[in-house]
Write a protein that holds these residues in place. Structure first.
Motif, mmCIF file in Angstrom:
data_model
loop_
_atom_site.group_PDB
_atom_site.id
_atom_site.type_symbol
_atom_site.label_atom_id
_atom_site.label_comp_id
_atom_site.label_asym_id
_atom_site.label_seq_id
_atom_site.Cartn_x
_atom_site.Cartn_y
_atom_site.Cartn_z
ATOM 1 N N VAL A 377 44.105 53.475 45.924
ATOM 2 C CA VAL A 377 42.963 52.629 46.277
ATOM 3 C C VAL A 377 43.379 51.162 46.321
ATOM 4 O O VAL A 377 43.014 50.418 47.234
ATOM 5 N N GLY A 378 44.169 50.741 45.335
ATOM 6 C CA GLY A 378 44.653 49.358 45.349
ATOM 7 C C GLY A 378 45.485 49.054 46.574
ATOM 8 O O GLY A 378 45.361 47.974 47.179
ATOM 9 N N SER A 379 46.332 49.986 46.980
ATOM 10 C CA SER A 379 47.152 49.792 48.178
ATOM 11 C C SER A 379 46.282 49.661 49.417
ATOM 12 O O SER A 379 46.564 48.850 50.308
ATOM 13 N N ARG A 380 45.221 50.466 49.476
ATOM 14 C CA ARG A 380 44.317 50.385 50.623
ATOM 15 C C ARG A 380 43.624 49.024 50.671
ATOM 16 O O ARG A 380 43.501 48.411 51.741
ATOM 17 N N ILE A 381 43.183 48.537 49.530
ATOM 18 C CA ILE A 381 42.529 47.221 49.490
ATOM 19 C C ILE A 381 43.508 46.135 49.918
ATOM 20 O O ILE A 381 43.208 45.301 50.777
ATOM 21 N N CYS A 382 44.680 46.144 49.319
ATOM 22 C CA CYS A 382 45.631 45.060 49.556
ATOM 23 C C CYS A 382 46.189 45.085 50.972
ATOM 24 O O CYS A 382 46.370 44.035 51.606
ATOM 25 N N SER A 383 46.476 46.267 51.502
ATOM 26 C CA SER A 383 46.981 46.350 52.872
ATOM 27 C C SER A 383 45.893 45.965 53.872
ATOM 28 O O SER A 383 46.192 45.373 54.926
ATOM 29 N N SER A 384 44.626 46.269 53.554
ATOM 30 C CA SER A 384 43.527 45.852 54.429
ATOM 31 C C SER A 384 43.394 44.329 54.445
ATOM 32 O O SER A 384 43.188 43.715 55.503
ATOM 33 N N LEU A 385 43.504 43.715 53.282
ATOM 34 C CA LEU A 385 43.455 42.250 53.222
ATOM 35 C C LEU A 385 44.633 41.626 53.957
ATOM 36 O O LEU A 385 44.492 40.597 54.635
ATOM 37 N N MET A 386 45.807 42.255 53.853
ATOM 38 C CA MET A 386 46.966 41.758 54.582
ATOM 39 C C MET A 386 46.735 41.859 56.088
ATOM 40 O O MET A 386 47.087 40.940 56.853
ATOM 41 N N ALA A 387 46.111 42.955 56.521
ATOM 42 C CA ALA A 387 45.802 43.110 57.946
ATOM 43 C C ALA A 387 44.804 42.055 58.408
ATOM 44 O O ALA A 387 44.881 41.562 59.545
ATOM 45 N N MET A 405 35.175 49.132 53.040
ATOM 46 C CA MET A 405 34.023 49.331 52.167
ATOM 47 C C MET A 405 33.455 50.740 52.307
ATOM 48 O O MET A 405 33.008 51.338 51.324
ATOM 49 N N HIS A 406 33.495 51.278 53.506
ATOM 50 C CA HIS A 406 33.045 52.660 53.699
ATOM 51 C C HIS A 406 33.946 53.622 52.921
ATOM 52 O O HIS A 406 33.467 54.575 52.294
ATOM 53 N N TYR A 407 35.224 53.375 52.941
ATOM 54 C CA TYR A 407 36.178 54.205 52.197
ATOM 55 C C TYR A 407 35.950 54.076 50.697
ATOM 56 O O TYR A 407 35.918 55.081 49.973
ATOM 57 N N LEU A 408 35.769 52.865 50.206
ATOM 58 C CA LEU A 408 35.610 52.649 48.764
ATOM 59 C C LEU A 408 34.286 53.214 48.245
ATOM 60 O O LEU A 408 34.251 53.833 47.178
#
Length: 462
Positions: A377-387, A405-408
């Motif tokens: 989950v952390g990787s998804r958040i951080c990679s999304s912010l990087m994108a 947010m839909h995923y979380l």
């Protein structure tokens, strides 16, 4: 860049399927709010109740309980079941109904007990005591009881309690004392309570009559107690062991069959569920509920507290000046990521790793469910912010954030604020609540809540 590539590049565990749901199960555990929203529990945890904790039992008799005890954590909860025999929704193992009936003022017996030693329990998450056919009992009836009980809700509760205690003795060698479940409040089904509890007090109490203006629903005092447990049972009265647990999310099953919003087990063959039960037995036989190394809920809380409001703020509202809004969103994402970036030695994979593992203890075992879920989950958040920082268009940025947010699907995003002292943020609490209450929780008065359509759970499953 995908999180899969990231994990492989830095030697972290493979990102796990359903990590978001496991993350949310940890976050919502032993919390009335999240367990009412993520109501179809799919996970078994070990838990303990420390020595000296007071537990309560409502009854029509003054005789101390024995064999099997239905215990509440708060007296207001227990008193609901302390009514006269003719209209008594008793939590006795011989009772055939737990329905709460509107009655005039009457008296009953409130039993107060205290634990004489640490109770060792299996916690079944979600609204696992909700007698509904929308999936709240799937994990118990299909996995724990292996489809051996007759089909039914309220009418089968006594059989469920007896079956639990049979499993405790015959399969688990008495290593567990019972289970914790939740509906409108948390309860313990305790096997052999006479061996684990001291009697503190057994008193005849007056049960207040319902407000005649309130046609149905739970009494205000009970709602005040139940909603006070929105964010935890309090006082370390229950300690959940997150070092190892069993969840149906980790078995590659089609839990969201046909695009279902909530997970179900009803459509799956028994053979595909047997490994879950086998692993639960292994968990019970090989782990001590009272020994916990890492509080993964505390770790998850830090992730939610850091990103919850920020993400909601970035996607909320309509903005006419999209160029300015885009610049603000990108700058916000850059600020969040800044502590994890070495400007002299840029390394995408290392940056995502540092960001994703910020709150994870360094001694945490990387093969544990808690680690894998939090890291994915952390990787998804951080990679999304990087994108987001690399995007050039407002539409792309908002899509990235909305997909995240839909995923979380964090329960904190449904909390309402500004309720008055005589109000609470109302979500469906079994057996009451509407679809509107689920979709858009709002402040309602304790003494007049749930007066609209109570259509969320369907009819009480008899």
């Amino acid at each position: 860049m995908t999180t899969t590539t990231t994990a492989l590049a830095i030697g972290e565990p493979q990102p796990m399927h359903n990590a978001n749901h496991i993350f949310n199960a940890i976050h919502s555990s032993m919390r009335q709010w999240g367990s009412s929203l993520h109501h179809n529990g799919m996970s078994f945890f070990l838990a303990s109740v420390p020595k000296g904790v007071k537990l309560y039992h409502g009854e029509t008799r003054s005789d101390p309980i024995s064999r099997i005890g239905w215990m509440a954590f708060d007296p207001e909860h227990a008193m609901v079941f302390a009514r006269t025999p003719s209209k008594q929704p008793s939590h006795s193992v011989d009772s055939e109904s737990q329905q709460v009936i509107n009655t005039p003022a009457q008296t009953g017996w409130l039993h107060t007990y205290a634990t004489t030693e640490d109770l060792r329990l299996v916690y079944i998450d979600g609204t696992s005591a909700g007698k509904s056919q929308i999936g709240t009992l799937d994990l118990q009836d299909r996995v724990l009881f292996e489809d051996k009980l007759e089909h039914g809700g309220v009418s089968q509760e006594s059989a469920r309690a007896r079956a639990i205690c049979e499993i405790v003795q015959e399969e688990w060698n008495g290593r567990i004392d019972g289970v914790i479940r939740m509906a409108a409040g948390f309860e313990i089904i305790l096997c052999n309570p006479e061996q684990k509890l001291d009697t503190v007090n057994i008193a005849r109490v007056t049960l207040p009559s319902r407000d005649s203006a309130k046609k149905s629903g739970k009494p205000g005092d009970l709602l005040r107690t139940v909603t006070s447990r929105y964010h935890g049972i309090g006082g370390d009265r229950v300690i959940v062991n997150y070092d190892a647990f069993v969840t149906a999310y980790d078995y590659g099953l089609d839990l969201f069959h046909g695009g279902s919003k909530h997970p179900r087990l009803a459509h799956l063959p028994s053979s595909s569920l047997a490994p879950i039960r086998d692993d639960l037995t292994s968990l019970v036989m090989n782990h001590d509920p009272t020994t916990r190394v890492i509080n993964w809920q505390g770790v998850v809380d830090m992730v939610v507290e850091k990103y919850g409001r920020i993400l909601r703020g970035l996607v909320s509202g309509h903005h006419d000046d999209q160029a300015a809004r885009l610049e603000f969103i990108i700058e916000t994402a850059e600020r969040i990521l800044s502590p994890f970036i070495d400007r002299d030695n840029r390394d995408y994979y290392a940056e995502i790793d540092r960001c994703a593992s910020q709150f994870i203890p360094t001694h945490a075992p990387k093969d544990s469910l808690g680690y894998r879920a939090v890291y994915t989950v952390g990787s998804r958040i951080c990679s999304s912010l990087m994108a987001v920082t690399e995007a050039k268009e407002y539409g792309i940025v908002t899509t990235i954030l909305q997909d995240l947010m839909h995923y979380l699907d964090w329960s904190v995003w449904k909390e309402c604020y500004g309720c008055q002292d005589d109000e609470f943020c109302a979500v469906p609490i079994w057996p009451q609540g509407s679809q509107e209450d689920y979709d858009h929780p709002r402040c309602q008065k304790y003494d007049s809540a749930f007066q609209g359509d109570n259509d969320y759970w369907g009819p009480v499953w008899r």
